[in-house]
Design a protein around this motif. Structure first.
Motif, short mmCIF file in Angstrom:
data_model
loop_
_atom_site.label_atom_id
_atom_site.label_comp_id
_atom_site.label_asym_id
_atom_site.label_seq_id
_atom_site.Cartn_x
_atom_site.Cartn_y
_atom_site.Cartn_z
N ASP A 59 -2.65 -1.45 7.95
CA ASP A 59 -3.00 -0.19 8.60
C ASP A 59 -2.11 0.93 8.09
O ASP A 59 -1.00 0.69 7.58
CB ASP A 59 -2.87 -0.31 10.12
CG ASP A 59 -4.04 -1.07 10.73
OD1 ASP A 59 -5.19 -0.68 10.44
OD2 ASP A 59 -3.80 -2.04 11.46
N THR A 76 -5.46 4.65 10.96
CA THR A 76 -6.61 3.76 10.69
C THR A 76 -6.91 2.82 11.86
O THR A 76 -7.95 2.17 11.86
CB THR A 76 -6.34 2.91 9.44
OG1 THR A 76 -5.14 2.14 9.63
CG2 THR A 76 -6.22 3.78 8.20
N LYS A 99 -10.08 4.15 4.46
CA LYS A 99 -9.55 2.95 3.83
C LYS A 99 -10.25 2.76 2.49
O LYS A 99 -11.46 2.76 2.40
CB LYS A 99 -9.79 1.73 4.72
CG LYS A 99 -8.88 1.62 5.91
CD LYS A 99 -7.41 1.37 5.52
CE LYS A 99 -7.16 0.02 4.89
NZ LYS A 99 -7.22 -1.10 5.84
N ALA A 105 -5.22 3.52 1.37
CA ALA A 105 -6.00 4.46 2.18
C ALA A 105 -5.70 5.87 1.68
O ALA A 105 -4.72 6.10 0.97
CB ALA A 105 -5.67 4.32 3.66
#
Length: 345
Positions: A59, A76, A99, A105
Motif C-alpha cells: 500500500d 491506496t 496502483k 503506484a
C-alpha cells in the motif's frame, strides 16, 4: 577450546543473520527532483518499493510536506486519509492515486495549480518483521505558468513552381530555469496526417524529416533563426508537392535530474499557418526555330481557372497577371502581347 569454537559459530550466525536482514532492507523510490510542470496540465509522480517483507501487494500513501505541518493527500487503502483541505479535489477526481503494480503506484493531479508547488512524500506502511531501510521518499514539484505562445503569420497563398517560399512563425515563452523550447515545422497534404519537415531544439540541434533530408543537404530547405522568437521556414525552388497546409508547433521541455539525455515534454501548442498553393509552370517539349524579325506565339496548354499567369525568360520574370493587374518586368511590352483568355504570349 570447544567453548571458543561454539562462541565463534554463534557470532558467525548473527553476522549472517544481520547481513540477510540488510539485504532485504526496504527501499522506497520516487523520481529525482525538482519536477518542473506547467500550470493546468496533468501531473503524475510514480513511487516504487522494493526489498520488502510480507505480502507482495503493498500500500501507498501520499502527503505534502509543509513548514506548517504535513498534509495528507491520498491513500491506496484508507478512504478517510485525505486532509479536509484537499477532500474536494480528491472527491472530484482532480487528485487520485493509481496502483500500477503490487509494488508501485502513482499520484495523479489532473490540473496542477501554481499553489501545488511543494515537497511530496510517498510512504509505505511497514509489513516487515524487522524495521529496516527507508519507508518514504520525497520529491519536489515546481509548477510554472503557462506562457508558451505561437503566433501565426499568414503565408503567401499562391506561389509559382521554382520560386522561394518563406513562412514565418513566432514562438515565445517566459524563461524558466531547467526548461527548454523546440519548434517543429510540418505540412499536411489533403487528408494525410502531418508530415514533419524539420525540428529545432530542445537541445539546440536540427532534426530533419526523412523525406526532406536530401533537400536540406542541398540547401533547398532552411530554418531562418533571426534571434528572439522568430523561427522562419524557407523553401527554395518550390515544387508542386510542396502544396499543402503548414503547421508550426512549439513544445516546452524539461530534463529530469539523473535521467541522462532523456527529455520530458511538459507543454505543446500548434498553429496552422495557412494553405499554400503551388502553380506549376508550363514546360516546352522540343525546340522551335524562328526567323529573325518574324512573329512567334508561345502556346502552352492551360486547363482550369487561371487566377495568375507568369511568364519567365532565363528564370527572370517577363510578365505576370494577378488580381486583374498585368505587370511587365523586362520593359518590352511594346513587342509582346499577353492573351489572358488562353495565357498565350
Amino acid at each position: 577450546m570447544m567453548r571458543n569454537s561454539y562462541g565463534l559459530q554463534l557470532l558467525m550466525f548473527f553476522i549472517l543473520l544481520g547481513a540477510a536482514v540488510l539485504c532485504e532492507s526496504r527501499v522506497v523510490k520516487v523520481p529525482t527532483g525538482p519536477l518542473v510542470r506547467v500550470e493546468g496540465q496533468s501531473v503524475s509522480i510514480r513511487c516504487n518499493v522494493s526489498d520488502y517483507q510480507g505480502p507482495r501487494d503493498q500500500d501507498f500513501e501520499w502527503s505534502l510536506i509543509l513548514e506548517s505541518g504535513d498534509v495528507q493527500l491520498v491513500s491506496t487503502f484508507d478512504p478517510s486519509y485525505p486532509d479536509s483541505s484537499v477532500k474536494d479535489r480528491v472527491n472530484s477526481g482532480d487528485m487520485t492515486v493509481k496502483k500500477l503494480s503490487d509494488a508501485s503506484a502513482e499520484l495523479i493531479i489532473r490540473k496542477v495549480r501554481a499553489s501545488d508547488s511543494a515537497i511530496y512524500r510517498c510512504s509505505t506502511p511497514s509489513t516487515d518483521s524487522v524495521t529496516t531501510g527507508n519507508y518514504y521518499a520525497d520529491v519536489e514539484l515546481s509548477v510554472i505558468g503557462d506562457t508558451l505562445r505561437v503566433v501565426p503569420a499568414i503565408p503567401q497563398p499562391v506561389v509559382f513552381e521554382g520560386e522561394s517560399l518563406e513562412l514565418h512563425c513566432n514562438a515565445s515563452r517566459a524563461y524558466t530555469l531547467n526548461t527548454f523550447l523546440s519548434v517543429t515545422w510540418s505540412i499536411k497534404k489533403e487528408a494525410n496526417s502531418l508530415e514533419e519537415i524539420l525540428t529545432f531544439g530542445p537541445d539546440g540541434e536540427m532534426k530533419v524529416g526523412p523525406n526532406f533530408v536530401q533537400r536540406y543537404s542541398d540547401g533547398g530547405l532552411l530554418l531562418d533563426l533571426r534571434g528572439g522568437v522568430f523561427f522562419g521556414l524557407v523553401l527554395k525552388g518550390v515544387r508542386p508537392q510542396d502544396q499543402g497546409s503548414y503547421v508550426c508547433t512549439a513544445r516546452e521541455w524539461t530534463r529530469q535530474p539523473g535521467a541522462g539525455r532523456n527529455w520530458h515534454k511538459i507543454l505543446e501548442r500548434s498553429e496552422e499557418m495557412g494553405n499554400v498553393a503551388v502553380t506549376p509552370l508550363g514546360h516546352v517539349c522540343g525546340t522551335e526555330y524562328v526567323e529573325t524579325g518574324k512573329n512567334y506565339t508561345f502556346t502552352p496548354i492551360v486547363t482550369g481557372v487561371k487566377e495568375t499567369i507568369l511568364w519567365k525568360f532565363s528564370n527572370n520574370k517577363v510578365v505576370e497577371f494577378e488580381l486583374k493587374d498585368t505587370n511587365w518586368y523586362l520593359k518590352i511590352e511594346d513587342v509582346l502581347i499577353l492573351k489572358l483568355e488562353n495565357s498565350h504570349l
